[in-house]
Write a protein that holds these residues in place. Structure first.
Motif, short mmCIF file in Angstrom:
data_model
loop_
_atom_site.label_atom_id
_atom_site.label_comp_id
_atom_site.label_asym_id
_atom_site.label_seq_id
_atom_site.Cartn_x
_atom_site.Cartn_y
_atom_site.Cartn_z
N ARG A 1 0.84 -1.18 0.00
CA ARG A 1 0.00 0.00 0.00
C ARG A 1 0.89 1.24 0.00
O ARG A 1 1.79 1.36 0.83
N PRO A 2 0.64 2.21 -0.88
CA PRO A 2 1.46 3.42 -0.92
C PRO A 2 1.27 4.27 0.34
O PRO A 2 0.21 4.28 0.95
N ALA A 3 2.32 4.97 0.68
CA ALA A 3 2.28 5.83 1.87
C ALA A 3 1.50 7.11 1.58
O ALA A 3 1.49 7.61 0.46
N ASN A 4 0.83 7.61 2.59
CA ASN A 4 0.17 8.91 2.51
C ASN A 4 1.16 9.97 2.98
O ASN A 4 1.69 9.88 4.09
N ILE A 5 1.40 10.96 2.15
CA ILE A 5 2.36 12.01 2.49
C ILE A 5 1.67 13.36 2.42
O ILE A 5 1.06 13.70 1.40
N ALA A 6 1.75 14.11 3.49
CA ALA A 6 1.24 15.48 3.52
C ALA A 6 2.42 16.39 3.84
O ALA A 6 3.02 16.30 4.92
N LEU A 7 2.79 17.23 2.91
CA LEU A 7 3.88 18.17 3.12
C LEU A 7 3.28 19.52 3.43
O LEU A 7 2.58 20.10 2.61
N ILE A 8 3.53 20.01 4.62
CA ILE A 8 3.00 21.30 5.05
C ILE A 8 4.16 22.25 5.20
O ILE A 8 5.08 22.01 6.00
N ILE A 9 4.13 23.32 4.44
CA ILE A 9 5.18 24.33 4.50
C ILE A 9 4.57 25.59 5.11
O ILE A 9 3.64 26.16 4.56
N MET A 10 5.08 25.98 6.25
CA MET A 10 4.58 27.17 6.91
C MET A 10 5.47 28.35 6.54
O MET A 10 6.68 28.21 6.44
N ASP A 11 4.87 29.49 6.35
CA ASP A 11 5.58 30.65 5.84
C ASP A 11 5.59 31.78 6.88
O ASP A 11 4.75 31.83 7.77
N GLN A 12 6.56 32.66 6.73
CA GLN A 12 6.69 33.86 7.55
C GLN A 12 6.94 33.56 9.03
O GLN A 12 6.40 34.21 9.91
N TRP A 13 7.77 32.56 9.29
CA TRP A 13 8.15 32.21 10.65
C TRP A 13 9.62 32.53 10.85
O TRP A 13 10.42 32.30 9.97
N SER A 26 -1.61 28.59 19.18
CA SER A 26 -2.52 27.45 19.30
C SER A 26 -2.79 26.89 17.91
O SER A 26 -3.47 27.51 17.09
N MET A 27 -2.24 25.71 17.64
CA MET A 27 -2.44 25.03 16.36
C MET A 27 -2.70 23.56 16.65
O MET A 27 -1.86 22.70 16.41
N PRO A 28 -3.88 23.21 17.19
CA PRO A 28 -4.11 21.83 17.63
C PRO A 28 -4.00 20.81 16.50
O PRO A 28 -3.47 19.70 16.73
N THR A 29 -4.45 21.13 15.31
CA THR A 29 -4.38 20.16 14.21
C THR A 29 -2.94 19.91 13.81
O THR A 29 -2.53 18.76 13.61
N LEU A 30 -2.14 20.97 13.67
CA LEU A 30 -0.74 20.79 13.33
C LEU A 30 0.03 20.10 14.45
O LEU A 30 0.91 19.28 14.19
N HIS A 31 -0.32 20.39 15.69
CA HIS A 31 0.32 19.70 16.81
C HIS A 31 0.02 18.21 16.77
O HIS A 31 0.91 17.38 17.01
N GLN A 32 -1.22 17.84 16.43
CA GLN A 32 -1.57 16.42 16.34
C GLN A 32 -0.84 15.75 15.18
O GLN A 32 -0.31 14.65 15.32
N LEU A 33 -0.78 16.41 14.02
CA LEU A 33 -0.05 15.86 12.88
C LEU A 33 1.43 15.67 13.21
O LEU A 33 2.03 14.66 12.87
N ALA A 34 2.01 16.66 13.88
CA ALA A 34 3.43 16.57 14.25
C ALA A 34 3.66 15.45 15.26
O ALA A 34 4.68 14.76 15.21
N ALA A 35 2.71 15.25 16.17
CA ALA A 35 2.87 14.20 17.19
C ALA A 35 2.76 12.80 16.58
O ALA A 35 3.42 11.87 17.02
N GLU A 36 1.94 12.68 15.54
CA GLU A 36 1.71 11.37 14.94
C GLU A 36 2.59 11.10 13.73
O GLU A 36 2.64 9.98 13.24
#
Length: 80
Positions: A1-13, A26-36
């Motif tokens: 099964r192919p891997a699911n890849i989500a590339l998130i590039i945050m700007d202006q940091w 407060s970025m709960p969704t990004l925190h959850q993605l980063a944790a998993e």
């Protein structure tokens, strides 16, 4: 099964402020993605400015071979 890849590039940091390790953002969704998933905490960018860096990344080229030199450029190749 192919891997699911989500590339998130945050700007202006700032380089020293990722937002993940501070209570100021407060970025709960990004925190959850980063944790998993995988966090790249020692990554490098193609250029020191955001627009040239994004355009080099999107084009798959080195910054020195790009026509985008600062944040006032767009992604359209006007070199000729």
């Amino acid at each position: 099964r192919p891997a699911n890849i989500a590339l998130i590039i945050m700007d202006q940091w700032r380089w020293d402020y990722a937002g993940f390790d501070t209570p100021d953002v407060s970025m709960p969704t990004l925190h959850q993605l980063a944790a998993e998933g995988t966090r790249f905490t020692r990554a490098y960018v193609p250029a020191p400015l955001c627009v040239p860096s994004r355009s080099a990344f999107a084009a798959g080229r080195e910054y020195k071979n790009m026509w985008v030199r600062d944040n006032s450029y767009d992604y359209i190749d006007r070199s000729g």
